[in-house]
Design a protein around this motif. Structure first.
Motif, PDB file in Angstrom:
ATOM      1  N   GLN A  20       0.826  -1.195   0.000  1.00 15.05           N
ATOM      2  CA  GLN A  20       0.000   0.000   0.000  1.00 15.05           C
ATOM      3  C   GLN A  20       0.870   1.260   0.000  1.00 15.05           C
ATOM      4  O   GLN A  20       2.035   1.236   0.402  1.00 15.05           O
ATOM      5  CB  GLN A  20      -0.932  -0.006   1.208  1.00 15.05           C
ATOM      6  N   PRO A  21       0.295   2.394  -0.429  1.00 19.09           N
ATOM      7  CA  PRO A  21       1.054   3.654  -0.437  1.00 19.09           C
ATOM      8  C   PRO A  21       1.551   4.013   0.967  1.00 19.09           C
ATOM      9  O   PRO A  21       0.961   3.612   1.977  1.00 19.09           O
ATOM     10  CB  PRO A  21       0.026   4.683  -0.939  1.00 19.09           C
ATOM     11  N   ASP A  22       2.645   4.770   1.021  1.00 16.02           N
ATOM     12  CA  ASP A  22       3.175   5.222   2.305  1.00 16.02           C
ATOM     13  C   ASP A  22       2.099   6.006   3.059  1.00 16.02           C
ATOM     14  O   ASP A  22       1.377   6.819   2.465  1.00 16.02           O
ATOM     15  CB  ASP A  22       4.391   6.128   2.085  1.00 16.02           C
ATOM     16  N   ARG A  23       2.009   5.746   4.376  1.00 19.45           N
ATOM     17  CA  ARG A  23       1.000   6.405   5.204  1.00 19.45           C
ATOM     18  C   ARG A  23       1.667   7.331   6.218  1.00 19.45           C
ATOM     19  O   ARG A  23       2.769   7.037   6.706  1.00 19.45           O
ATOM     20  CB  ARG A  23       0.176   5.363   5.961  1.00 19.45           C
ATOM     21  N   PRO A  24       0.980   8.436   6.587  1.00 23.86           N
ATOM     22  CA  PRO A  24       1.528   9.303   7.636  1.00 23.86           C
ATOM     23  C   PRO A  24       1.640   8.530   8.952  1.00 23.86           C
ATOM     24  O   PRO A  24       0.748   7.762   9.317  1.00 23.86           O
ATOM     25  CB  PRO A  24       0.492  10.435   7.736  1.00 23.86           C
ATOM     26  N   ALA A  25       2.727   8.742   9.671  1.00 25.51           N
ATOM     27  CA  ALA A  25       2.939   8.036  10.931  1.00 25.51           C
ATOM     28  C   ALA A  25       3.814   8.871  11.839  1.00 25.51           C
ATOM     29  O   ALA A  25       4.521   9.795  11.392  1.00 25.51           O
ATOM     30  CB  ALA A  25       3.584   6.674  10.683  1.00 25.51           C
ATOM     31  N   GLY A  26       3.790   8.558  13.139  1.00 20.03           N
ATOM     32  CA  GLY A  26       4.613   9.272  14.101  1.00 20.03           C
ATOM     33  C   GLY A  26       4.041  10.634  14.448  1.00 20.03           C
ATOM     34  O   GLY A  26       3.015  11.070  13.912  1.00 20.03           O
ATOM     35  N   ARG A  27       4.719  11.330  15.352  1.00 20.00           N
ATOM     36  CA  ARG A  27       4.223  12.625  15.814  1.00 20.00           C
ATOM     37  C   ARG A  27       4.205  13.666  14.705  1.00 20.00           C
ATOM     38  O   ARG A  27       3.352  14.542  14.672  1.00 20.00           O
ATOM     39  CB  ARG A  27       5.089  13.112  16.973  1.00 20.00           C
ATOM     40  N   GLY A  28       5.148  13.572  13.793  1.00 19.53           N
ATOM     41  CA  GLY A  28       5.185  14.533  12.695  1.00 19.53           C
ATOM     42  C   GLY A  28       4.247  14.199  11.559  1.00 19.53           C
ATOM     43  O   GLY A  28       4.093  14.991  10.629  1.00 19.53           O
TER      44      GLY A  28
END
Length: 298
Positions: A20-28
């Motif tokens: 799957q496409p890269d997903r937003p993750a982490g605090r940033g």
């Protein structure tokens, strides 16, 4: 990743890896590649990340690779019949249950939650239905009393990789034998929701203990203590326990755990996590977060 690593180690020509496409993750909330993409890059493999794997352009790209077979493991997106028809020898799915028990998105968690004594992996031929295809091979494993969603996942990942490599050669050589699934014993493993992670103190202790193990590492069971949300990582049902207290009442506190009354029996909380803190054994947690008998958890 174990399945991909095993295919590469066995010498198979992996023409492309789909994830799957890269997903937003982490605090940033920055885009982060999946573990599969990272593994594929490590092996120097081509990576494809279509938003719509059933779209015309994605299908054309897949067909251009002229794949002999496509292997799917926890892809997380439904593949339409047109995609399944592209590989010469079909699409094979590594599924984390002993089908037809626990078809669907969360077979590992639902097996632990239900108190199953055994689970396993299936290598199945994919078709249009959700995990309904004929089964090529299986490999079982017991579910231990202390198993969690994480430990069972990791064990099944290894078993699935071995099963794939042990089976794939014969499949590609024309020994394509698969057994239709039985019509009886079908259960469905619905997707896990974060809303399920709240402990219902009215439920029996043994059920809540299983759910705590099943929902590790996500979404992690939790209880409300005043204004705080307390995550519960490990607990055990206390055998032979019976008190007159209302469900949710803290009955006893000690280094071995925090005993809470449920609808049937006591649940001993053994590893917990305060907001902004880390998971701790109860003995360590209590040093900075005193808990008293008579309190009520919601």
């Amino acid at each position: 990743m174990p399945a991909l690593d095993a295919l590469v180690a066995a010498g198979y020509d992996v023409v492309a890896v789909y994830t799957q496409p890269d997903r937003p993750a982490g605090r940033g909330r920055q885009p982060r590649p999946s573990a599969v993409k990272t593994a594929a890059r490590h092996h120097g493999l081509t990576v494809e990340q279509p938003d719509r794997p059933g779209g015309a352009s994605a299908q054309a790209q897949l067909a251009a690779y002229q794949p002999d077979v496509m292997v799917v493991a926890a892809y997380g997106l439904i593949l339409p019949p047109a995609v399944l028809a592209i590989p010469t020898y079909g699409c094979l799915n590594i599924h984390a249950s002993l089908l037809p028990r626990w078809r669907g998105a969360a077979p590992i968690q639902r097996a632990i939650e239900a108190g199953d004594a055994e689970t396993g992996v299936c290598l199945m031929e994919m078709e249009a239905g959700l995990d309904t295809g004929p089964v090529i091979a299986t490999r079982p494993t017991p579910i231990a009393p202390d198993d969690t969603g994480a430990t069972v996942h990791d064990r099944l990942a290894g078993l699935g990789a071995g099963l794939l490599v042990d089976t794939l050669g014969a499949w590609l050589n024309g020994e394509r034998r698969a057994t239709p699934q039985a019509d009886t014993g079908v259960t469905h493993a619905g997707k896990i929701s974060a809303d399920e992670a709240w402990i219902d103190w009215q439920r029996p202790a043994v059920e809540t203990e299983r759910r705590i193990r099943a929902f590790d590492p996500w979404p992690v069971m939790r209880a409300q203590r005043g204004d705080d949300r307390l995550k519960v990582w490990r607990a055990e049902a206390v055998a032979g326990s019976a008190t007159p207290h209302a469900p949710g009442t803290v009955v006893a506190v000690g280094e071995k755990g925090i005993d809470v009354q449920t609808g049937d029996g006591l649940l001993r909380l053994q590893c917990v996590q305060a907001p902004g803190g880390r998971a701790q054994p109860v003995a360590d947690f209590l040093r900075g977060h005193p808990v008293y008998a008579g309190e009520t958890l919601d």
